[in-house]
Enzyme design. Structure first.
Site, PDB file in Angstrom:
ATOM      1  CG  LEU A  89      -3.853  79.871-110.345  1.00  0.00           C
ATOM      2  CD1 LEU A  89      -4.057  81.252-109.746  1.00  0.00           C
ATOM      3  CD2 LEU A  89      -3.115  79.985-111.677  1.00  0.00           C
ATOM      4  CG  ASP A  90      -8.564  79.284-106.330  1.00  0.00           C
ATOM      5  OD1 ASP A  90      -7.985  78.740-105.380  1.00  0.00           O
ATOM      6  OD2 ASP A  90      -9.172  80.369-106.239  1.00  0.00           O
ATOM      7  CE1 TYR A  91      -9.621  70.750-111.773  1.00  0.00           C
ATOM      8  CE2 TYR A  91     -11.867  71.558-111.415  1.00  0.00           C
ATOM      9  CZ  TYR A  91     -10.993  70.672-112.027  1.00  0.00           C
ATOM     10  OH  TYR A  91     -11.474  69.699-112.871  1.00  0.00           O
TER      11      TYR A  91
END
Length: 230
Positions: free
Chosen positions: A47-49
Site C-alpha cells: 500500500l502506497d506510503y
C-alpha cells in the site's frame, strides 16, 4: 520459529498515512516494524506510503501469493476523497475502464458515497481550498498497478486527495484504527479457495532479520501514539 499451530494464518493491519509497507528500515520513515512485532510474517501486497488502510500480512507463502498475485484478481475496495464534485460521467468512465499510460484499466465498480463519518482525522490533514469542493467515491478494482486509483481518478478529471483501502477480498478494515492489527484464522471456505488443495502450506515463509523497533503495543494490539514524521 513460532509454532505454526499457534501463529495466526494472517494479520489485518490498518496502515497509517506515511508509513512504508515493509519491515526493513527506510531512512527516517516509519515502517511496519514500528507497529507489528510478530516473527515471520510479511505483506501480501503493498500500500502506497501516502495511502492508508487495510493491509494483509501472512507467514504462509502460498497464501501470500494467492492474495497478492494479479492472476488471482482478488477484489480490493478503496474510499477516495477527490477534488471536485464527481459526476456520473466520470463514474461511468471508471466503471468501463480508463486509458492510462500503461494501457486501459479493467472495468471497476465505482459509486459516489457520502463522506465517511467514522474516519479518523489524518495528520497532516488534507489541504482545504474554499473555492474547490471535494467528494468521496468507492472504487473496487481487481488489478494492482502502481498508484492505480490515483491515476484513474486523475484521468477522469478528479485528482485523489486522500485514499483509504477498506477491503481486500473477504477481509474488511472494520473498526481497526491506524496502527492497530487483528489476527485472523482462515475459515474452511477460505482455506479451500485460497490454499492449494485447501490445505495449510507445509512451510511458512523463511524468517528474515528485521530492523526497527516496534512502538509499545498493548495486549489488545492498540499501539501507543506513534511519532509522526512529516
Amino acid at each position: 520459529m513460532n509454532d505454526p499451530e499457534s501463529t495466526p494464518d494472517l494479520i489485518l493491519f490498518n496502515k497509517p498515512f506515511r508509513v512504508m509497507s515493509q519491515f526493513t528500515a527506510s531512512a527516517d520513515k516509519e515502517t511496519l516494524a514500528n507497529y507489528i512485532n510478530i516473527p515471520a510474517i510479511y505483506p501480501a501486497g503493498r500500500l502506497d506510503y501516502d495511502s492508508e488502510g487495510l493491509m494483509v500480512l501472512t507467514g504462509i507463502g502460498s497464501l501470500q501469493h494467492s492474495i497478492s498475485h494479479p492472476q488471482h484478481k482478488l477484489a480490493k475496495t478503496y474510499w477516495a476523497q477527490v477534488e471536485g464534485e464527481v459526476d456520473e460521467h466520470a463514474l461511468s468512465r471508471l466503471r468501463n475502464g480508463v486509458e492510462l499510460n500503461d494501457g486501459p484499466t479493467a472495468p471497476a465498480e465505482a459509486q459516489r458515497i457520502t463522506a465517511p463519518d467514522s474516519l479518523w482525522p489524518r495528520q497532516p490533514p488534507v489541504r482545504y481550498r474554499a473555492a474547490i469542493p471535494t467528494s468521496w467515491i468507492a472504487l473496487t478494482i481487481t488489478e494492482g498497478r502502481n498508484r492505480q486509483i490515483r491515476r484513474m481518478t486523475a484521468a477522469v478529471g478528479f485528482p485523489t486527495l486522500r485514499l483509504i483501502r477498506v477491503a481486500i477480498g473477504p477481509w474488511q478494515l472494520g473498526t481497526l484504527q491506524p496502527g492497530e492489527y487483528q489476527p485472523v484464522m482462515l475459515t474452511a471456505a477460505q482455506r479451500t479457495s485460497l490454499l492449494p488443495q485447501g490445505k495449510r502450506a507445509e512451510n511458512r515463509t523463511t524468517p528474515r532479520r528485521r530492523t526497527g523497533r516496534p512502538t509499545g503495543k498493548t495486549p489488545a494490539h492498540r499501539p501507543g501514539r506513534p511519532s509522526r514524521r512529516r
